[in-house]
Design a protein around this motif. Structure first.
Motif, PDB file in Angstrom:
ATOM      1  N   MET A 168      52.252  89.627  11.743  1.00  0.00           N
ATOM      2  CA  MET A 168      52.896  90.618  12.564  1.00  0.00           C
ATOM      3  C   MET A 168      53.758  91.492  11.650  1.00  0.00           C
ATOM      4  O   MET A 168      54.509  91.006  10.833  1.00  0.00           O
ATOM      5  CB  MET A 168      53.759  89.922  13.617  1.00  0.00           C
ATOM      6  N   SER A 169      53.676  92.773  11.763  1.00  0.00           N
ATOM      7  CA  SER A 169      54.452  93.676  10.928  1.00  0.00           C
ATOM      8  C   SER A 169      55.902  93.707  11.394  1.00  0.00           C
ATOM      9  O   SER A 169      56.237  93.262  12.479  1.00  0.00           O
ATOM     10  CB  SER A 169      53.852  95.085  10.966  1.00  0.00           C
ATOM     11  N   ASP A 170      56.771  94.285  10.543  1.00  0.00           N
ATOM     12  CA  ASP A 170      58.190  94.391  10.895  1.00  0.00           C
ATOM     13  C   ASP A 170      58.407  95.274  12.110  1.00  0.00           C
ATOM     14  O   ASP A 170      59.424  95.175  12.782  1.00  0.00           O
ATOM     15  CB  ASP A 170      58.981  94.952   9.715  1.00  0.00           C
ATOM     16  N   LEU A 171      57.479  96.176  12.398  1.00  0.00           N
ATOM     17  CA  LEU A 171      57.657  97.087  13.522  1.00  0.00           C
ATOM     18  C   LEU A 171      57.243  96.464  14.842  1.00  0.00           C
ATOM     19  O   LEU A 171      57.545  96.998  15.894  1.00  0.00           O
ATOM     20  CB  LEU A 171      56.872  98.379  13.274  1.00  0.00           C
ATOM     21  N   GLU A 172      56.554  95.337  14.802  1.00  0.00           N
ATOM     22  CA  GLU A 172      56.156  94.642  16.025  1.00  0.00           C
ATOM     23  C   GLU A 172      57.093  93.458  16.219  1.00  0.00           C
ATOM     24  O   GLU A 172      57.125  92.558  15.417  1.00  0.00           O
ATOM     25  CB  GLU A 172      54.721  94.137  15.907  1.00  0.00           C
ATOM     26  N   ARG A 173      57.827  93.469  17.288  1.00  0.00           N
ATOM     27  CA  ARG A 173      58.767  92.383  17.559  1.00  0.00           C
ATOM     28  C   ARG A 173      58.416  91.766  18.899  1.00  0.00           C
ATOM     29  O   ARG A 173      58.420  92.444  19.913  1.00  0.00           O
ATOM     30  CB  ARG A 173      60.191  92.920  17.545  1.00  0.00           C
ATOM     31  N   PRO A 215      57.785  82.415   9.003  1.00  0.00           N
ATOM     32  CA  PRO A 215      57.140  82.481  10.317  1.00  0.00           C
ATOM     33  C   PRO A 215      55.968  81.506  10.474  1.00  0.00           C
ATOM     34  O   PRO A 215      55.601  81.161  11.582  1.00  0.00           O
ATOM     35  CB  PRO A 215      56.666  83.930  10.438  1.00  0.00           C
ATOM     36  N   SER A 216      55.410  81.042   9.362  1.00  0.00           N
ATOM     37  CA  SER A 216      54.296  80.095   9.462  1.00  0.00           C
ATOM     38  C   SER A 216      54.770  78.645   9.507  1.00  0.00           C
ATOM     39  O   SER A 216      53.972  77.732   9.666  1.00  0.00           O
ATOM     40  CB  SER A 216      53.329  80.288   8.285  1.00  0.00           C
ATOM     41  N   SER A 219      57.768  73.389  13.627  1.00  0.00           N
ATOM     42  CA  SER A 219      59.011  72.704  13.960  1.00  0.00           C
ATOM     43  C   SER A 219      59.135  71.374  13.221  1.00  0.00           C
ATOM     44  O   SER A 219      60.235  70.969  12.871  1.00  0.00           O
ATOM     45  CB  SER A 219      59.119  72.499  15.468  1.00  0.00           C
ATOM     46  N   GLN A 220      58.028  70.719  12.946  1.00  0.00           N
ATOM     47  CA  GLN A 220      58.082  69.440  12.239  1.00  0.00           C
ATOM     48  C   GLN A 220      58.584  69.608  10.796  1.00  0.00           C
ATOM     49  O   GLN A 220      59.044  68.662  10.185  1.00  0.00           O
ATOM     50  CB  GLN A 220      56.713  68.774  12.230  1.00  0.00           C
ATOM     51  N   ASP A 221      58.535  70.834  10.262  1.00  0.00           N
ATOM     52  CA  ASP A 221      59.031  71.097   8.919  1.00  0.00           C
ATOM     53  C   ASP A 221      60.550  71.075   8.858  1.00  0.00           C
ATOM     54  O   ASP A 221      61.134  71.111   7.783  1.00  0.00           O
ATOM     55  CB  ASP A 221      58.536  72.458   8.420  1.00  0.00           C
TER      56      ASP A 221
END
Length: 84
Positions: free
Chosen positions: A1-6, A56-57, A60-62
């Protein structure tokens, strides 16, 4: 996802004084919008407190408290005098 897509939306309420502070920051730093100013302030505040932006990748287990495969009594908070 690019910075412009939130994908996430966050709504906050500000006092008049807080809004003036955000607007002053925005205009002094020549930010294009209030949202951009708030994002930058949030990023700076988190960095100042030692928080890094999450990968972003990452899953939660991390972010677990106990390492995977650790047995009871082997954590850094375990007491040597407690039986395992």
């Amino acid at each position: 996802m690019s910075d412009l897509e939130r994908a996430e939306r966050l709504q906050i309420m500000l006092s008049a004084e807080e809004l003036v502070a955000v607007e002053n920051f925005r205009f002094e730093k020549r930010m294009p919008s209030r949202a951009a100013a708030v994002r930058e302030l949030l990023r700076r505040g988190l960095a100042a407190e030692g928080f890094n932006l999450a990968d972003p990748s990452a899953k939660s287990q991390d972010y677990g408290v106990v390492r995977s495969g650790a047995r009871p009594g082997q954590g850094r908070n375990s007491r040597k005098d407690e039986p395992t």
